[in-house]
Write an enzyme that holds these catalytic residues in place. Structure first.
Site, PDB file in Angstrom:
ATOM      1  N   LYS A 176       7.047  55.610 -56.956  1.00 36.38           N
ATOM      2  CA  LYS A 176       6.686  55.329 -58.348  1.00 36.38           C
ATOM      3  C   LYS A 176       5.968  53.979 -58.417  1.00 36.38           C
ATOM      4  O   LYS A 176       5.980  53.207 -57.449  1.00 36.38           O
ATOM      5  CB  LYS A 176       7.929  55.337 -59.223  1.00 36.38           C
ATOM      6  CG  LYS A 176       8.965  54.284 -58.836  1.00 36.38           C
ATOM      7  CD  LYS A 176      10.201  54.391 -59.702  1.00 36.38           C
ATOM      8  CE  LYS A 176      11.255  53.396 -59.278  1.00 36.38           C
ATOM      9  NZ  LYS A 176      12.348  53.275 -60.238  1.00 36.38           N
TER      10      LYS A 176
ATOM     11  N   TYR B  49      -4.090  22.280 -64.557  1.00 36.18           N
ATOM     12  CA  TYR B  49      -3.817  22.221 -65.995  1.00 36.18           C
ATOM     13  C   TYR B  49      -2.644  21.296 -66.310  1.00 36.18           C
ATOM     14  O   TYR B  49      -1.588  21.376 -65.682  1.00 36.18           O
ATOM     15  CB  TYR B  49      -3.456  23.616 -66.527  1.00 36.18           C
ATOM     16  CG  TYR B  49      -4.646  24.484 -66.841  1.00 36.18           C
ATOM     17  CD1 TYR B  49      -5.591  24.105 -67.792  1.00 36.18           C
ATOM     18  CD2 TYR B  49      -4.812  25.706 -66.199  1.00 36.18           C
ATOM     19  CE1 TYR B  49      -6.684  24.906 -68.090  1.00 36.18           C
ATOM     20  CE2 TYR B  49      -5.891  26.527 -66.485  1.00 36.18           C
ATOM     21  CZ  TYR B  49      -6.824  26.112 -67.435  1.00 36.18           C
ATOM     22  OH  TYR B  49      -7.891  26.911 -67.725  1.00 36.18           O
TER      23      TYR B  49
HETATM   24  C1  LIG Z   1      16.768  56.843 -59.662  1.00 36.68           C
HETATM   25  C2  LIG Z   1      16.236  55.992 -58.545  1.00 36.68           C
HETATM   26  N1  LIG Z   1      16.461  56.369 -57.282  1.00 36.68           N
HETATM   27  C3  LIG Z   1      16.026  55.651 -56.239  1.00 36.68           C
HETATM   28  C4  LIG Z   1      15.314  54.473 -56.431  1.00 36.68           C
HETATM   29  C5  LIG Z   1      14.867  53.672 -55.237  1.00 36.68           C
HETATM   30  O1  LIG Z   1      15.520  52.450 -55.169  1.00 36.68           O
HETATM   31  P1  LIG Z   1      15.260  51.437 -53.956  1.00 36.68           P
HETATM   32  O2  LIG Z   1      13.852  50.959 -54.110  1.00 36.68           O
HETATM   33  O3  LIG Z   1      16.260  50.366 -54.161  1.00 36.68           O
HETATM   34  O4  LIG Z   1      15.440  52.198 -52.698  1.00 36.68           O
HETATM   35  C6  LIG Z   1      15.064  54.045 -57.730  1.00 36.68           C
HETATM   36  C7  LIG Z   1      14.328  52.785 -57.940  1.00 36.68           C
HETATM   37  O5  LIG Z   1      14.383  52.103 -58.894  1.00 36.68           O
HETATM   38  C8  LIG Z   1      15.529  54.823 -58.815  1.00 36.68           C
HETATM   39  O6  LIG Z   1      15.304  54.461 -60.082  1.00 36.68           O
END
Ligand SMILES: Cc1ncc(COP(=O)(O)O)c(C=O)c1O
Length: 403
Positions: A60, A283
């Protein structure tokens, strides 16, 4: 990862599709390090298991800022079992690029989200009674394969234990719906006290038993993200959803052995000036030279994801040596005190500066990890990686197949 001995080639320059990339500021993505990290995770979760859990990569948010399409393709070649995204839109982007792996959409299904997900052969996660109506209406997709999320203590998303019995009754009455998976998410698997994670796991097992009681037998049960996958073997179940570890970041405070950073944020010195003692820099003149100083200007700033909070509180690597960021980080530029380096070996316009990742130079070898920047900023490495903004071109490196 060191470049030494490897023939490297730039395979894609994403975002450069939007135009030419003239500025030397780049996020270099090491796809070999990514594949290596997948291997580390695979070996770890397979320990003592006749049937190892599947490994799904969480890609994601543009693969945590690394660029989702090249990352997904590299992981597909390296044998990952599936992908997880947060949004239907992210899954559609992957399908449009020809990625054929199973894709789980972990978050909400907004508006027409269910139909759009099923059209794109994505697996939606059902987590709320408000989705039942759309699910009931989706008969034309027969069978509708979903994962069901239960809230075992995160307090964010998922059917709560109290709401589960009527929810399962409703699902069981829909002959066209197949609950392929049952999942939950841990709230603090990254902290040292495992007791709450164990409580969540016990609640998850109770939810699984309740499903069976309603005639629902999900083939794939999953709960662990990176931290639990690393440190809690009993939580690995049938599948682990691993994100941050694949990108080379330790999922908890202690070392996760063998993970290699995947992103390297580099730029070059574009200006140098010698300033007398007492000269303001940047700045607000928030920092002043205490001696005759050589200041290097780098073409990178907070609009690129180099947080303003790092003003006078960060280091960058030049010639393999750490040099201090001085003055306020501005939107497009950052100033660095290179006085010692200039006296020792000289600094020139065009010298490489590394803000994140490793550098080897005449002065030695060093690495700045996302964990270090996160500590300085007061955030988590996830935010450091995803903050690297769209205007920073990503270039992708992997070993040449002809090596
Ligand atoms: C539902 C869910 N599963 C798995 C993950 C993966 O987590 P990580 O990056 O800590 O492995 C996330 C990340 O936010 C998540 O929201």
């Amino acid at each position: 990862m060191s470049d030494a001995g490897a023939t490297l080639r730039v395979v894609v320059s994403s975002r450069a599709d939007a135009g030419v990339a003239l500025r030397p500021t780049r996020a270099e993505i090491d796809l070999d390090a990514l594949a290596h990290n997948l291997g580390v995770v695979r070996a770890l979760v397979a320990e003592d298991r006749p049937a190892p859990p599947r490994v799904y990569a969480v890609v994601k948010a543009d693969a945590y800022g690394h660029g989702v399409i090249p990352v997904a393709r590299a992981l597909e070649s390296a044998g990952v079992d599936g992908l997880c995204v947060a949004l239907v839109e992210e899954g559609i982007e992957l399908r449009a690029a020809g990625v054929s792996l199973p894709i789980l959409v972990m978050s909400g299904l907004y508006g027409e989200g269910l139909g759009a997900a099923l059209d794109a052969r994505l697996t939606p996660v059902i987590h709320d009674a408000s989705q039942l109506q759309a699910l009931r209406a989706a008969r034309s997709y027969l069978p509708v394969r979903v994962h069901l999320k239960v809230d075992t203590g995160m307090g964010r998303l998922g059917v709560t234990p109290a709401a589960l019995p009527p929810f399962l009754d409703a699902i069981a009455s829909m002959g066209h719906v197949v609950v392929e998976g049952l999942m939950t998410h841990f709230a603090n698997a990254d902290c040292d006290d495992p007791s709450f994670t164990a409580t969540q796991l016990a609640r998850f097992e109770a939810a699984r038993a309740l499903c069976a009681h309603h005639g629902i037998l999900p083939g794939v049960c999953h709960a662990a993200a990176s931290a639990a996958a690393f440190r809690m073997p009993e939580a690995r179940l049938d599948l682990v959803r691993v994100g941050v570890a694949l990108y080379g970041v330790t999922p908890f405070l202690h070392d996760a052995p063998g993970l290699l950073p995947v992103m390297r944020l580099r730029t070059e010195v574009i200006a140098l000036r010698e300033l007398p003692p007492g000269s303001p820099v940047g700045y607000g003149g928030a920092w002043r030279t205490g001696r005759t100083s050589v200041i290097a200007t780098l073409p990178v700033g907070y609009a690129d994801g180099f947080f303003r909070r790092l003003s006078s509180d960060a280091e960058v690597l030049i010639q393999g040596q750490r040099c201090r960021v001085v003055g306020n980080v501005s939107m497009d530029m950052t100033t660095v005190d290179v006085t010692d380096l200039a006296r020792r070996s000289g600094v020139a316009v065009g010298d490489e500066a590394v803000l994140l990742g490793s550098q080897r130079g005449p002065g030695g070898f060093d690495v700045i990890r996302a964990e270090e920047i996160a500590r300085r900023v007061g955030t988590i490495p996830y935010e450091v990686l995803t903050a690297v903004s769209r205007r920073v071109p990503r270039s992708y490196r992997e070993r040449s197949p002809d090596r």
